[in-house]
Design a protein around this motif. Structure first.
Motif, short mmCIF file in Angstrom:
data_model
loop_
_atom_site.label_atom_id
_atom_site.label_comp_id
_atom_site.label_asym_id
_atom_site.label_seq_id
_atom_site.Cartn_x
_atom_site.Cartn_y
_atom_site.Cartn_z
N SER A 1 0.83 -1.21 0.00
CA SER A 1 0.00 0.00 0.00
C SER A 1 0.86 1.25 0.00
N ARG A 2 1.94 1.24 0.79
CA ARG A 2 2.83 2.40 0.82
C ARG A 2 3.56 2.57 -0.51
N THR A 3 3.98 1.47 -1.11
CA THR A 3 4.67 1.54 -2.41
C THR A 3 3.74 2.08 -3.48
N THR A 4 2.51 1.60 -3.49
CA THR A 4 1.54 2.08 -4.48
C THR A 4 1.30 3.56 -4.31
N ARG A 5 1.13 3.99 -3.07
CA ARG A 5 0.89 5.41 -2.81
C ARG A 5 2.08 6.25 -3.26
N GLY A 6 3.29 5.76 -3.01
CA GLY A 6 4.48 6.50 -3.43
C GLY A 6 4.60 6.62 -4.94
N PHE A 7 4.29 5.54 -5.64
CA PHE A 7 4.37 5.59 -7.10
C PHE A 7 3.26 6.46 -7.69
N ARG A 8 2.13 6.55 -7.02
CA ARG A 8 1.08 7.46 -7.50
C ARG A 8 1.54 8.90 -7.41
N TYR A 9 2.22 9.24 -6.30
CA TYR A 9 2.78 10.59 -6.20
C TYR A 9 3.84 10.81 -7.29
N ALA A 10 4.66 9.80 -7.50
CA ALA A 10 5.71 9.91 -8.52
C ALA A 10 5.12 10.07 -9.91
N GLN A 11 3.93 9.49 -10.13
CA GLN A 11 3.30 9.61 -11.44
C GLN A 11 2.91 11.04 -11.78
N THR A 12 2.67 11.86 -10.78
CA THR A 12 2.39 13.26 -11.06
C THR A 12 3.58 13.91 -11.75
N VAL A 13 4.78 13.57 -11.27
CA VAL A 13 6.00 14.10 -11.87
C VAL A 13 6.24 13.50 -13.25
N SER A 14 6.08 12.18 -13.38
CA SER A 14 6.34 11.54 -14.67
C SER A 14 5.31 11.96 -15.72
N ALA A 15 4.05 12.18 -15.31
CA ALA A 15 3.04 12.65 -16.26
C ALA A 15 3.37 14.07 -16.73
N ALA A 16 3.83 14.91 -15.81
CA ALA A 16 4.24 16.27 -16.19
C ALA A 16 5.42 16.24 -17.16
N ALA A 17 6.39 15.35 -16.88
CA ALA A 17 7.54 15.22 -17.76
C ALA A 17 7.13 14.73 -19.15
#
Length: 318
Positions: free
Chosen positions: A152-168
């Motif tokens: 659950s923590r890993t999924t939550r972290g990657f969802r936050y990271a996806q905001t950055v990767s989607a912007a990139a």
């Protein structure tokens, strides 16, 4: 600008599909993020604009030159609308370049085949291969690095990271796609005698207009293709979505630095497929992938034929 608008909503899925499907971002926030980053990224793609404006075709001056530009854009726009209606993530880049080639053959322009091979064909083959391999390897690395972490923590972290990767990813899309239309406007300026044929520069106001229209089209969203890219190819988790977006954005940045007008759609679709294979090859819907590959193969000749027909219809008016 009509083509640019269709390019925006046709390719909105490139930046947001995986983020929306993993619920890392809500649809409207994802579209707003993509539109803003498209707008900003457009001003970093001047080398791509110069390639399209000088290395694909040589336009005749006067009416025939305008017919060539109009035919190319109408043919590419028609192909974008057709593939959007079918929900197929085909390449707006290949539609535009195919349209330029088809219109040039009928309107008296010169197709620069060697340059197309070196600047378009080779990068267009290499970029999906790199995207496929990169998405696959990055997912494997992520799964291994976080194998002992809380799911659950890993999924939550990657969802936050996806905001950055989607912007990139959206920034890379802006770098690639707004300048391509700007390059065609530069061809029209040459046809009208407002710019010398050997002048490879593209005015900043042209980039600016294309950037605004691309951002508006992106915000409109192309939900048919979002569903295809985000769910129908393979159901992706947050780690896979992050890996696909990061890989595709990296390929786009490298291509833009060299001035190569590659397909953002091909690159991100390949990266999504590679990420899906890393998770589970059985989860990939290979029938959908086959349909997308067919659309890719048909894009060059399809858009080229439409552009040639439009040019033939308009030539008597010159």
């Amino acid at each position: 600008m009509g083509f640019t608008y269709t390019n925006g909503f046709h390719d909105a899925a490139n930046a947001i599909a995986t983020s929306v499907s993993t619920r890392a971002l809500t649809p409207r926030i994802a579209l707003l993020l993509a539109a803003v980053m498209n707008l900003v990224g457009a001003f970093a793609g001047m080398r791509v604009a110069e390639t399209v404006g000088s290395d694909i075709v040589a336009v005749p001056t006067g009416g025939r030159g305008f017919v060539l530009c109009i035919g190319a854009l109408v043919g590419a726009t028609a192909w974008n609308l057709l593939t959007w209606w079918r929900g197929m993530p085909s390449s707006s880049t290949h539609a535009l370049i195919g349209g330029l080639g088809g219109a040039a053959l009928t309107a008296g322009g010169t197709v620069k085949w060697t340059s197309i091979r070196d600047s378009v064909a080779v990068p267009s083959v290499v970029s999906p291969v790199v995207g496929l391999a990169g998405g696959f390897l990055l997912v494997l690395a992520a799964y291994w690095l976080f194998r002992r972490s809380s799911p659950s923590r890993t999924t939550r972290g990657f969802r936050y990271a996806q905001t950055v990767s989607a912007a990139a990813m959206a920034f890379g899309h802006g770098m690639q796609d707004a300048p391509k239309t700007a390059g065609v406007v530069a061809l029209a300026l040459v046809a009208g005698g407002h710019q010398a044929a050997d002048d490879t520069s593209v005015p900043w106001w042209v980039i600016g207009v294309a950037a605004v229209v691309l951002a508006a089209g992106t915000y409109a969203g192309g939900w048919r293709i979002v569903r295809t890219l985000g769910r129908r190819i393979v159901p992706v988790d947050a780690a896979q979505g992050f890996a696909a977006e990061t890989t595709a954005a990296s390929v786009l940045y490298l291509a833009t630095a060299t001035g190569a007008p590659i397909s953002t759609t091909h690159t991100v679709t390949a990266a999504v497929t590679g990420a899906g294979v890393a998770g589970s090859p059985k989860s990939v819907r290979w029938g959908v992938v086959h349909s997308i590959l067919l659309a890719w193969v048909l894009t060059f000749p399809g858009a080229g034929l439409l552009a040639a027909l439009v040019s033939l219809l308009l030539l008597p008016l010159t």
